[in-house]
Design a protein around this motif. Sequence first.
Motif, PDB file in Angstrom:
ATOM      1  N   TYR A  66      -4.560  -0.409   3.647  1.00 50.72           N
ATOM      2  CA  TYR A  66      -5.702  -1.615   4.052  1.00 50.72           C
ATOM      3  C   TYR A  66      -3.820  -2.820   5.028  1.00 50.72           C
ATOM      4  O   TYR A  66      -3.428  -2.253   4.226  1.00 50.72           O
ATOM      5  N   ALA A  67      -4.421  -2.737   6.079  1.00 55.75           N
ATOM      6  CA  ALA A  67      -2.815  -3.619   6.814  1.00 55.75           C
ATOM      7  C   ALA A  67      -3.717  -4.893   5.984  1.00 55.75           C
ATOM      8  O   ALA A  67      -3.922  -5.708   5.279  1.00 55.75           O
ATOM      9  N   TYR A  68      -1.909  -5.862   6.083  1.00 59.43           N
ATOM     10  CA  TYR A  68      -1.263  -6.420   4.943  1.00 59.43           C
ATOM     11  C   TYR A  68      -0.393  -7.056   5.682  1.00 59.43           C
ATOM     12  O   TYR A  68       0.869  -6.190   6.200  1.00 59.43           O
ATOM     13  N   VAL A  69      -0.333  -8.459   6.057  1.00 61.59           N
ATOM     14  CA  VAL A  69       0.360  -9.015   6.314  1.00 61.59           C
ATOM     15  C   VAL A  69       1.508  -9.948   5.519  1.00 61.59           C
ATOM     16  O   VAL A  69       1.429 -10.376   4.251  1.00 61.59           O
ATOM     17  N   ASP A  70       2.679  -9.350   5.907  1.00 64.02           N
ATOM     18  CA  ASP A  70       3.747  -9.235   4.184  1.00 64.02           C
ATOM     19  C   ASP A  70       3.912 -10.843   4.407  1.00 64.02           C
ATOM     20  O   ASP A  70       5.141 -11.326   5.373  1.00 64.02           O
ATOM     21  N   GLU A 102       2.929 -13.269  13.812  1.00 63.39           N
ATOM     22  CA  GLU A 102       2.129 -12.058  12.990  1.00 63.39           C
ATOM     23  C   GLU A 102       0.879 -12.131  13.121  1.00 63.39           C
ATOM     24  O   GLU A 102       0.690 -10.324  13.522  1.00 63.39           O
ATOM     25  N   MET A 103       0.393 -12.236  13.880  1.00 63.29           N
ATOM     26  CA  MET A 103      -1.024 -11.780  14.962  1.00 63.29           C
ATOM     27  C   MET A 103      -0.602 -10.390  15.576  1.00 63.29           C
ATOM     28  O   MET A 103      -0.786  -9.472  15.737  1.00 63.29           O
ATOM     29  N   GLU A 104       0.934 -10.534  16.528  1.00 61.99           N
ATOM     30  CA  GLU A 104       1.212  -9.863  17.808  1.00 61.99           C
ATOM     31  C   GLU A 104       1.960  -8.921  17.093  1.00 61.99           C
ATOM     32  O   GLU A 104       1.888  -7.414  18.115  1.00 61.99           O
ATOM     33  N   ARG A 105       2.668  -9.426  15.727  1.00 65.50           N
ATOM     34  CA  ARG A 105       3.331  -7.604  15.394  1.00 65.50           C
ATOM     35  C   ARG A 105       2.438  -7.176  14.910  1.00 65.50           C
ATOM     36  O   ARG A 105       2.559  -5.734  14.306  1.00 65.50           O
ATOM     37  N   TYR A 106       1.923  -7.740  13.706  1.00 63.53           N
ATOM     38  CA  TYR A 106       0.471  -6.591  12.864  1.00 63.53           C
ATOM     39  C   TYR A 106      -0.668  -5.412  13.736  1.00 63.53           C
ATOM     40  O   TYR A 106      -0.757  -5.009  13.657  1.00 63.53           O
ATOM     41  N   LEU A 144      -6.037 -13.783  -1.876  1.00 61.50           N
ATOM     42  CA  LEU A 144      -5.077 -12.892  -2.019  1.00 61.50           C
ATOM     43  C   LEU A 144      -3.675 -12.944  -2.484  1.00 61.50           C
ATOM     44  O   LEU A 144      -3.121 -12.032  -3.136  1.00 61.50           O
ATOM     45  N   LEU A 145      -3.030 -14.053  -2.501  1.00 65.45           N
ATOM     46  CA  LEU A 145      -1.465 -14.856  -2.279  1.00 65.45           C
ATOM     47  C   LEU A 145      -1.962 -14.636  -4.228  1.00 65.45           C
ATOM     48  O   LEU A 145      -0.874 -14.580  -4.472  1.00 65.45           O
ATOM     49  N   VAL A 146      -3.324 -15.313  -5.090  1.00 64.95           N
ATOM     50  CA  VAL A 146      -2.874 -15.120  -6.450  1.00 64.95           C
ATOM     51  C   VAL A 146      -3.145 -13.317  -7.046  1.00 64.95           C
ATOM     52  O   VAL A 146      -2.182 -13.492  -7.627  1.00 64.95           O
ATOM     53  N   SER A 147      -3.669 -12.970  -6.082  1.00 63.75           N
ATOM     54  CA  SER A 147      -3.217 -11.474  -6.598  1.00 63.75           C
ATOM     55  C   SER A 147      -2.094 -10.846  -6.607  1.00 63.75           C
ATOM     56  O   SER A 147      -1.272  -9.765  -7.283  1.00 63.75           O
ATOM     57  N   THR A 148      -1.651 -11.025  -4.990  1.00 66.03           N
ATOM     58  CA  THR A 148      -0.497 -10.925  -4.729  1.00 66.03           C
ATOM     59  C   THR A 148       0.855 -11.674  -5.727  1.00 66.03           C
ATOM     60  O   THR A 148       1.719 -10.035  -6.176  1.00 66.03           O
ATOM     61  N   ILE A 149       0.637 -12.425  -6.193  1.00 69.22           N
ATOM     62  CA  ILE A 149       1.876 -13.030  -7.604  1.00 69.22           C
ATOM     63  C   ILE A 149       1.183 -11.993  -8.198  1.00 69.22           C
ATOM     64  O   ILE A 149       2.517 -12.128  -9.284  1.00 69.22           O
ATOM     65  N   GLU A 150       0.217 -12.124  -8.946  1.00 65.81           N
ATOM     66  CA  GLU A 150       0.183 -11.641 -10.427  1.00 65.81           C
ATOM     67  C   GLU A 150       0.864  -9.945 -10.603  1.00 65.81           C
ATOM     68  O   GLU A 150       1.357 -10.013 -11.221  1.00 65.81           O
ATOM     69  N   LEU A 201       4.301  -0.824  -5.796  1.00 64.88           N
ATOM     70  CA  LEU A 201       2.459  -1.691  -4.404  1.00 64.88           C
ATOM     71  C   LEU A 201       3.838  -2.608  -3.741  1.00 64.88           C
ATOM     72  O   LEU A 201       3.118  -2.533  -3.171  1.00 64.88           O
ATOM     73  N   PHE A 202       4.847  -2.784  -3.994  1.00 63.89           N
ATOM     74  CA  PHE A 202       5.573  -4.282  -2.756  1.00 63.89           C
ATOM     75  C   PHE A 202       6.476  -2.377  -1.860  1.00 63.89           C
ATOM     76  O   PHE A 202       7.753  -3.361  -1.501  1.00 63.89           O
ATOM     77  N   GLU A 203       7.342  -1.168  -2.692  1.00 64.93           N
ATOM     78  CA  GLU A 203       7.663  -0.771  -1.456  1.00 64.93           C
ATOM     79  C   GLU A 203       7.670  -1.126  -0.199  1.00 64.93           C
ATOM     80  O   GLU A 203       6.499  -1.050   0.826  1.00 64.93           O
ATOM     81  N   GLY A 204       8.451  -1.307   0.841  1.00 62.86           N
ATOM     82  CA  GLY A 204       8.539  -1.847   1.871  1.00 62.86           C
ATOM     83  C   GLY A 204       8.614  -2.831   2.339  1.00 62.86           C
ATOM     84  O   GLY A 204       8.314  -3.180   3.493  1.00 62.86           O
TER      85      GLY A 204
END
Length: 529
Positions: A19-23, A236-240, A50-56, A65-68
């Motif tokens: 899925y699309a993910y804004v880094d 971020e909107m224009e880039r992703y 989603l922030l909490v899940s990413t930090i977890e 999961l964080f490659e790239g």
Amino acid sequence: MMKFPIGIQSFEKIRKENYAYVDKTELIYRLVNDGTIYFLSRPRRFGKSLLVSTIENYFLGRRELFEGLAIDALEKDWLEYPVFHIDFNSSNFTEAGILDRKIESQVAEWEEIYGRPKMEVDVGDRFTQVLRRAHEQTGRRCVVLIDEYDKPLLDVMDTDYTIDVGGQRRPLEDWNREVLRGFYSVFKAADNDLQFVLLTGVTKFAQVSVFSGFNQPQDISMDARYEALCGITQEEMERYFAEPIKEMAVKFKTDWDGMLAMLKRNYDGYHFCEEMTDIYNPFSLLNAFAQLNIRDFWFASGSPEYLLRLLAQSDENLDELTGKYYMPREFVDYKATVEKPLPMIYQSGYLTIKDFDRDFGSFLLDFPNKEVQQGFLSLAASGYFASKKDADGTVRSMVMAMRDGNTDRLKDILTAFLADIPYTARRKENERERERYFQYTFYLIFRLLGTYTVRAEHHSSQGRADCVVETPKYVYIFEFKLDGTADEALAQIEERGYAKPYGADSRTVFRIGASFSSETGTIVDWKTA
């Protein structure tokens, strides 16, 4: 084809299923390395989970999961820590005992992993011991992530829900607060066992007694360094999302800049500190890209019950709250009341920062964008008017009449709607309150005309008209008089030159004077020039 993670709060699922993910991981890396205990307040559906899940997943050492992503080059060790994640968003706490059972079951689950206490102690002490044993067994301090920490309070705020405690009925709001206080007190006792703590929620914690005895977290809700931690910035909107923006431009028969302007008008406008970084609502933006359409996605997803309860009891009018400068203490306090609903309206995302006065340290608050303004005004109007007629339907009919230049039809629609408002809804005890009701009535009605350019209390060189509405073919200048005459209203339009700014305008200009009766609650005199 781009996949949009609408409603998906699992970082693992987003990454594994492409899925699309804004880094946001560079900000996350800074966050976890600069401090220990944090609190973040953001409106609902703004990406907190989603922030909490990413930090977890970061603290679980799941580098694959964080490659790239940005953090892949920043983090060298990728250690695995014991992580304790509590999500209060998944439960309804209006039933007595739900909060107690939620915490009990969660702590019992962790005790299955790290061991149970030998003595019978309360659930807060049990959690403290779990954290200590996890630290001892793994050799690493613990990470605690609490998502929507305040939901057990918001679900029962200003309600008559009660709970039986020792044969006595007590307000459930007070009980839930005590339960949370006991649970959160572990953070002070377990300080040596904690590597990182993050609490997210809608409301600020400053005035909440649940944190008694708690090492106060660093509140990053208005911290410029982390303003873009949730939500999507313009860059971020224009880039992703360049491709869906181009697709939408084709559908809406406009160019790149025109499509950006449309998206900004509807979904941008959030600011969380004095730096004024533009933040888009991610839920609405992703839905717009997925459907290639502009709709009120965030507002249509539901209005929080606690806010509806507060507004129903409040005597504050939106026109008296919006477009004004406030000191931070006036809108960041937790305990909003019916006398001061502003903190809850702001924290829930219906108002946001629009300017910062550095000389006085004050913030201008107003609606963030068109989607929120129209939705919230519609919500406020339905409760305020208590009319059997649909306010939105009335507004649509008014828009069509004004599109066609039909002022007689406009008069009939407005008169019929006002006449249908119950006497009990509009009855005011004194002249000041009658005047206030009269002004707010027309403020709401004309602010709902979001299809056209609407200027309530439009300023000119000699004063301000009650309302000016501009359509592609017509300009409507309104002046309303409470218990006066339409002739008096028209005379004021002429004497004060409200129409002068449109002297060279090619559109037809209608000057409308109307009289509003405080007795009948509707229009009794209407003239057009």
